[in-house]
Design a protein around this motif. Structure first.
Motif, PDB file in Angstrom:
ATOM      1  N   PRO A 175      22.458-103.070  44.350  1.00  0.00           N
ATOM      2  CA  PRO A 175      22.996-103.490  45.650  1.00  0.00           C
ATOM      3  C   PRO A 175      24.051-102.504  46.149  1.00  0.00           C
ATOM      4  N   ILE A 176      23.900-102.072  47.385  1.00  0.00           N
ATOM      5  CA  ILE A 176      24.841-101.135  48.000  1.00  0.00           C
ATOM      6  C   ILE A 176      25.439-101.810  49.222  1.00  0.00           C
ATOM      7  N   HIS A 177      26.755-101.927  49.203  1.00  0.00           N
ATOM      8  CA  HIS A 177      27.451-102.546  50.326  1.00  0.00           C
ATOM      9  C   HIS A 177      27.481-101.562  51.492  1.00  0.00           C
ATOM     10  N   PRO A 178      27.164-101.996  52.702  1.00  0.00           N
ATOM     11  CA  PRO A 178      27.102-101.070  53.839  1.00  0.00           C
ATOM     12  C   PRO A 178      28.445-100.421  54.187  1.00  0.00           C
ATOM     13  N   ASP A 179      29.556-101.000  53.750  1.00  0.00           N
ATOM     14  CA  ASP A 179      30.879-100.438  54.059  1.00  0.00           C
ATOM     15  C   ASP A 179      31.313 -99.365  53.057  1.00  0.00           C
ATOM     16  N   TRP A 180      30.572 -99.212  51.966  1.00  0.00           N
ATOM     17  CA  TRP A 180      30.932 -98.185  50.982  1.00  0.00           C
ATOM     18  C   TRP A 180      30.750 -96.801  51.596  1.00  0.00           C
ATOM     19  N   PRO A 181      31.709 -95.910  51.351  1.00  0.00           N
ATOM     20  CA  PRO A 181      31.538 -94.549  51.886  1.00  0.00           C
ATOM     21  C   PRO A 181      30.391 -93.830  51.180  1.00  0.00           C
ATOM     22  N   MET A 182      29.711 -92.979  51.916  1.00  0.00           N
ATOM     23  CA  MET A 182      28.600 -92.206  51.372  1.00  0.00           C
ATOM     24  C   MET A 182      29.023 -90.738  51.276  1.00  0.00           C
ATOM     25  N   ALA A 183      28.558 -90.066  50.255  1.00  0.00           N
ATOM     26  CA  ALA A 183      28.840 -88.646  50.071  1.00  0.00           C
ATOM     27  C   ALA A 183      27.670 -88.018  49.330  1.00  0.00           C
ATOM     28  N   THR A 184      27.471 -86.741  49.544  1.00  0.00           N
ATOM     29  CA  THR A 184      26.448 -86.035  48.783  1.00  0.00           C
ATOM     30  C   THR A 184      27.056 -85.613  47.451  1.00  0.00           C
ATOM     31  N   LEU A 185      26.217 -85.341  46.476  1.00  0.00           N
ATOM     32  CA  LEU A 185      26.717 -84.887  45.180  1.00  0.00           C
ATOM     33  C   LEU A 185      27.494 -83.582  45.317  1.00  0.00           C
ATOM     34  N   ASN A 186      27.075 -82.713  46.220  1.00  0.00           N
ATOM     35  CA  ASN A 186      27.796 -81.450  46.417  1.00  0.00           C
ATOM     36  C   ASN A 186      29.217 -81.673  46.915  1.00  0.00           C
ATOM     37  N   ASP A 187      29.468 -82.778  47.612  1.00  0.00           N
ATOM     38  CA  ASP A 187      30.824 -83.097  48.053  1.00  0.00           C
ATOM     39  C   ASP A 187      31.657 -83.671  46.922  1.00  0.00           C
ATOM     40  N   ALA A 188      31.006 -84.257  45.948  1.00  0.00           N
ATOM     41  CA  ALA A 188      31.716 -84.933  44.857  1.00  0.00           C
ATOM     42  C   ALA A 188      31.912 -84.048  43.631  1.00  0.00           C
ATOM     43  N   ALA A 189      31.124 -82.973  43.506  1.00  0.00           N
ATOM     44  CA  ALA A 189      31.193 -82.156  42.291  1.00  0.00           C
ATOM     45  C   ALA A 189      30.774 -80.721  42.590  1.00  0.00           C
ATOM     46  N   ASP A 190      31.198 -79.833  41.717  1.00  0.00           N
ATOM     47  CA  ASP A 190      30.748 -78.448  41.772  1.00  0.00           C
ATOM     48  C   ASP A 190      29.660 -78.267  40.720  1.00  0.00           C
ATOM     49  N   PHE A 191      28.567 -77.622  41.088  1.00  0.00           N
ATOM     50  CA  PHE A 191      27.466 -77.382  40.166  1.00  0.00           C
ATOM     51  C   PHE A 191      27.421 -75.906  39.807  1.00  0.00           C
ATOM     52  N   ILE A 192      27.395 -75.630  38.516  1.00  0.00           N
ATOM     53  CA  ILE A 192      27.340 -74.249  38.041  1.00  0.00           C
ATOM     54  C   ILE A 192      26.230 -74.161  37.010  1.00  0.00           C
ATOM     55  N   SER A 193      25.315 -73.243  37.221  1.00  0.00           N
ATOM     56  CA  SER A 193      24.263 -73.026  36.225  1.00  0.00           C
ATOM     57  C   SER A 193      24.879 -72.389  34.987  1.00  0.00           C
ATOM     58  N   GLY A 194      24.229 -72.589  33.866  1.00  0.00           N
ATOM     59  CA  GLY A 194      24.718 -72.028  32.617  1.00  0.00           C
ATOM     60  C   GLY A 194      24.470 -70.536  32.521  1.00  0.00           C
ATOM     61  N   PHE A 195      24.841 -69.979  31.392  1.00  0.00           N
ATOM     62  CA  PHE A 195      24.671 -68.556  31.137  1.00  0.00           C
ATOM     63  C   PHE A 195      23.769 -68.407  29.919  1.00  0.00           C
ATOM     64  N   ALA A 196      22.794 -67.533  30.003  1.00  0.00           N
ATOM     65  CA  ALA A 196      21.857 -67.321  28.899  1.00  0.00           C
ATOM     66  C   ALA A 196      22.402 -66.238  27.970  1.00  0.00           C
TER      67      ALA A 196
END
Length: 98
Positions: free
Chosen positions: A9-30
């Motif tokens: 259940p998602i309340h309509p008043d909850w703020p929405m954000a994309t994952l990119n707004d909530a976190a930084d994504f960094i690929s690993g290193f081989a």
């Protein structure tokens, strides 16, 4: 199971954000396995976290980690408290630890 559809259940008043707004994504290193050692050679060596270090319980276990010389070029790949490690490809995709 054919008809199982989880409902969150998602309340309509909850703020929405994309994952990119909530976190930084960094690929690993081989890292090349030939460049790593079983023990630190000097004070510049750091433990390398591989997906094999991610336990089923979601914790990192670096007791058997290998080491690599640390340089400023690798700074962006360093893990910090609060970071989350996630497998993005292969048979372990989705495996997560924090």
């Amino acid at each position: 199971l054919d008809h199982y559809r989880p409902h969150i259940p998602i309340h309509p008043d909850w703020p929405m954000a994309t994952l990119n707004d909530a976190a930084d994504f960094i690929s690993g290193f081989a890292f090349k396995s030939t460049d790593m050692t079983a023990t630190p050679l000097d004070s510049t060596c750091r433990a390398v976290v591989k997906i094999g270090n991610v336990g089923r319980d979601g914790r990192l276990d670096i007791d058997d980690a290998q080491f690599h010389s640390y340089t400023d070029d690798l700074r962006r790949f360093a893990l910090h408290v609060g970071d989350i490690v996630m497998a993005m490809t292969g048979a372990t995709v989705g495996k997560v630890a924090s």
